[in-house]
Enzyme design. Structure first.
Site, short mmCIF file in Angstrom:
data_model
loop_
_atom_site.label_atom_id
_atom_site.label_comp_id
_atom_site.label_asym_id
_atom_site.label_seq_id
_atom_site.Cartn_x
_atom_site.Cartn_y
_atom_site.Cartn_z
CG ASN A 23 12.49 7.00 21.32
OD1 ASN A 23 13.55 6.95 21.75
ND2 ASN A 23 11.85 8.30 21.11
NE ARG A 121 13.54 14.40 28.65
CZ ARG A 121 14.14 13.85 27.90
NH1 ARG A 121 15.43 13.98 27.14
NH2 ARG A 121 13.47 12.90 27.10
CG ASP A 304 12.34 13.02 19.70
OD1 ASP A 304 12.54 13.84 20.67
OD2 ASP A 304 12.01 11.83 19.79
NE ARG A 396 21.41 9.53 23.78
CZ ARG A 396 20.50 10.27 23.90
NH1 ARG A 396 20.52 11.67 23.83
NH2 ARG A 396 19.29 9.92 24.07
C1 UD1 Z 1 10.33 10.43 24.99
C2 UD1 Z 1 11.21 9.95 24.01
C3 UD1 Z 1 11.73 11.14 23.46
C4 UD1 Z 1 10.74 12.23 22.96
C5 UD1 Z 1 9.48 12.48 24.17
C6 UD1 Z 1 8.50 13.05 23.61
C7 UD1 Z 1 12.06 7.89 24.53
C8 UD1 Z 1 13.43 7.16 25.01
N1 UD1 Z 1 12.26 9.17 24.64
O1 UD1 Z 1 10.95 10.95 26.08
O2 UD1 Z 1 12.62 10.96 22.43
O3 UD1 Z 1 10.92 13.53 22.47
O4 UD1 Z 1 8.87 10.98 24.47
O5 UD1 Z 1 7.63 12.51 22.67
O6 UD1 Z 1 11.04 7.16 24.40
N2 UD1 Z 1 6.85 15.46 31.94
C9 UD1 Z 1 6.56 15.86 33.19
N3 UD1 Z 1 6.59 15.01 34.29
C10 UD1 Z 1 6.83 13.57 34.01
C11 UD1 Z 1 7.23 13.20 32.80
C12 UD1 Z 1 7.19 14.08 31.83
O7 UD1 Z 1 6.46 17.00 33.42
O8 UD1 Z 1 6.84 12.75 34.94
C13 UD1 Z 1 7.09 16.32 30.95
C14 UD1 Z 1 8.37 16.43 30.33
O9 UD1 Z 1 9.24 17.49 31.12
C15 UD1 Z 1 8.06 17.07 29.02
C16 UD1 Z 1 6.83 16.20 28.52
O10 UD1 Z 1 6.30 15.85 29.78
O11 UD1 Z 1 8.03 18.68 28.96
C17 UD1 Z 1 7.13 15.10 27.75
O12 UD1 Z 1 7.97 14.09 28.29
P1 UD1 Z 1 7.87 12.47 27.95
O13 UD1 Z 1 6.53 12.29 27.27
O14 UD1 Z 1 7.61 11.94 29.27
O15 UD1 Z 1 8.99 12.21 27.27
P2 UD1 Z 1 10.15 11.18 27.35
O16 UD1 Z 1 9.68 9.91 27.97
O17 UD1 Z 1 11.18 11.45 28.53
#
Ligand code: UD1
Length: 419
Positions: A23, A121, A304, A396
């Site tokens: 990450n 997501r 995670d 992955r």
């Molecule tokens: C990243 C990590 C993933 C980890 C997650 C949370 C990477 C490549 N992946 O994923 O391994 O599990 O952080 O620590 O770094 N959300 C919204 N709107 C948005 C974006 C997010 O509602 O625009 C929500 C998501 O649905 C989720 C939460 O916010 O419920 C956390 O998501 P986010 O922190 O964005 O995770 P990722 O960046 O996808």
């Protein structure tokens, strides 16, 4: 890798070096595109997500060379602004390229990453943040096209500390005109790592590691070298393996400070843990005790590691619980664990686990990346042979789960015929 076979109930013993962080490296690879020159990254894990990001960068005109764990990205020759569709489905985090390409080329296009097995997501926070910096975004619900006549700094407040949105907006803000303030930013160590790398490239960022990041835009970046940190999630998985199987191990190359909350839970479960500047020593002489875990953004318990801990709770000597607050559908592992004899009740975002020891070996299927690794954690405390199918998910994010566990004395075997 088609499948893994594990024969459980053997204590683990030995030393293992934790791979570089997935990450952290993925957004760093995206960051390299901002420099019209060469960027060198060390400690890059040889995992499927990194290979996928390499394919994307190459398709967009970058020259990339991965030798061992060192990656050289020459981004002088970027020739395309659209992420090819075939890569978006297999790697959701390609979405951070929107911010990078907007910053570098004033234009970017990708496809909507869609839902996945751990929840819906959405990317609304990413897109709102980029709009506040001056991007005009067309979102058909399938394709996303972003354009700008020039990004300008602004004050952005995130309603939730999304990791990906923080990275995306940060990458866009680095070369925007003026100052960008990101309030409510995610504080995950991978973001601090990205900021430090960007500062090494000539970016001006303050508040690193805090919830408010201030970025003063610069017009150009320079060539740089950066070493990615050890993967705290892989380290947490291996710690879970030792606590599940029992035994004594030393994990090298990981910063224990980044796992504070996790180590606290492991100690509560009965593990003896010693931290050193370059690693973590763990000793487990009994069956794990029960615990309650609530996942949350950093510094909270990482989502995670929720699945590996669900496995640990499944073999604990009591009743524990998990409250998943980050991803709404991250309990797919429970169904597989039940096939091994685990007693898990799920109600919405909460799971109640009545520990049973040992579990029994059977054939199970990796539901997702961390869920797959969690099945290995459970298999180490199961009688007989566990066969884990669908292990491509594991590739992955884990460079050599089998080899690492084998080096700790696990009876584990990659099934022949696997890639
Ligand atoms: C990243 C990590 C993933 C980890 C997650 C949370 C990477 C490549 N992946 O994923 O391994 O599990 O952080 O620590 O770094 N959300 C919204 N709107 C948005 C974006 C997010 O509602 O625009 C929500 C998501 O649905 C989720 C939460 O916010 O419920 C956390 O998501 P986010 O922190 O964005 O995770 P990722 O960046 O996808």
């Amino acid at each position: 890798m088609s499948g893994i076979e594990i024969e459980g109930l053997r204590p683990l013993e030995g030393e293992v070096t934790v791979q570089g962080s997935k990450n952290a490296v993925l957004p760093m690879m995206a960051a390299a595109v901002l420099n019209r020159g060469t960027t060198v990254l060390h400690n890059v894990p040889r995992i499927r997500d990194v290979f996928c990001m390499l394919d994307i960068l190459r398709a967009m005109g970058c020259e990339c060379r991965l030798e061992g764990h060192t990656l050289v990205i020459d981004a002088r020759t970027v020739s395309r602004i659209a992420v090819p569709r075939e890569y978006v489905a297999s790697m959701r985090s390609s979405i951070v390229l929107l911010g990078t390409f907007l910053g570098r080329c004033g234009e970017a296009a990708t496809f909507y990453p869609g839902g996945c097995v751990i929840g819906s997501r959405p990317i609304d926070i990413h897109l709102d943040g980029l709009r506040k910096l001056g991007a005009v975004i067309e979102n058909s619900g399938e394709k996303i096209v972003a354009r700008t006549a020039g990004l300008s700094g602004g004050r952005i407040h995130f309603p939730y500390p999304s990791v990906g949105a923080t990275e995306n907006v940060l990458l866009a803000a680095v070369t925007a005109h003026g100052t960008t303030v990101i309030e409510g930013a995610a504080r995950e160590p991978e973001i601090a790592g990205l900021c430090r790398m960007l500062v090494g490239m000539g970016a001006k960022i303050s508040g690193i590691g805090e919830g408010t990041l201030t970025v003063e835009g610069v017009s150009t970046l320079c060539d740089s070298e950066y070493t990615a940190p050890g993967d705290r999630i892989v380290a947490g998985t291996y710690l879970s393996c030792v606590v599940s199987a029992g035994g004594r191990s030393y994990l090298k190359g990981v910063n224990a400070q980044e796992l504070k909350g996790v180590l606290k839970v492991l100690r509560r479960m009965g593990a003896d843990i010693e931290t050193a500047p370059a690693g973590i020593r763990v000793y487990m002489g009994r069956r794990p005790g029960p615990a309650g875990i609530k996942t949350a953004p950093y510094p909270g318990f990482p989502t995670d590691l929720q699945s590996p801990f669900l496995s640990l709770l499944s073999v604990s000597d009591g009743c524990g619980w998990v409250w998943e607050t980050v991803f709404e559908e991250r309990f797919a592992t429970a169904e597989e664990l039940r096939r091994m004899g685990a007693d898990i009740e799920i109600a919405g975002r909460k799971a109640r686990v009545h520990g049973r020891y040992p579990l029994h070996g059977t054939t199970v299927t990796a539901p997702d990346l961390r869920g797959g690794a969690a099945l290995a954690v459970a298999a180490l405390a199961a009688e007989g042979k566990t066969e884990i199918c669908g292990c491509s998910h594991i590739l992955r994010g884990y460079e050599d789960l089998c080899g690492d566990l084998k080096s700790l004395g696990a009876k584990i075997r990659q099934q022949p015929g696997g890639a």
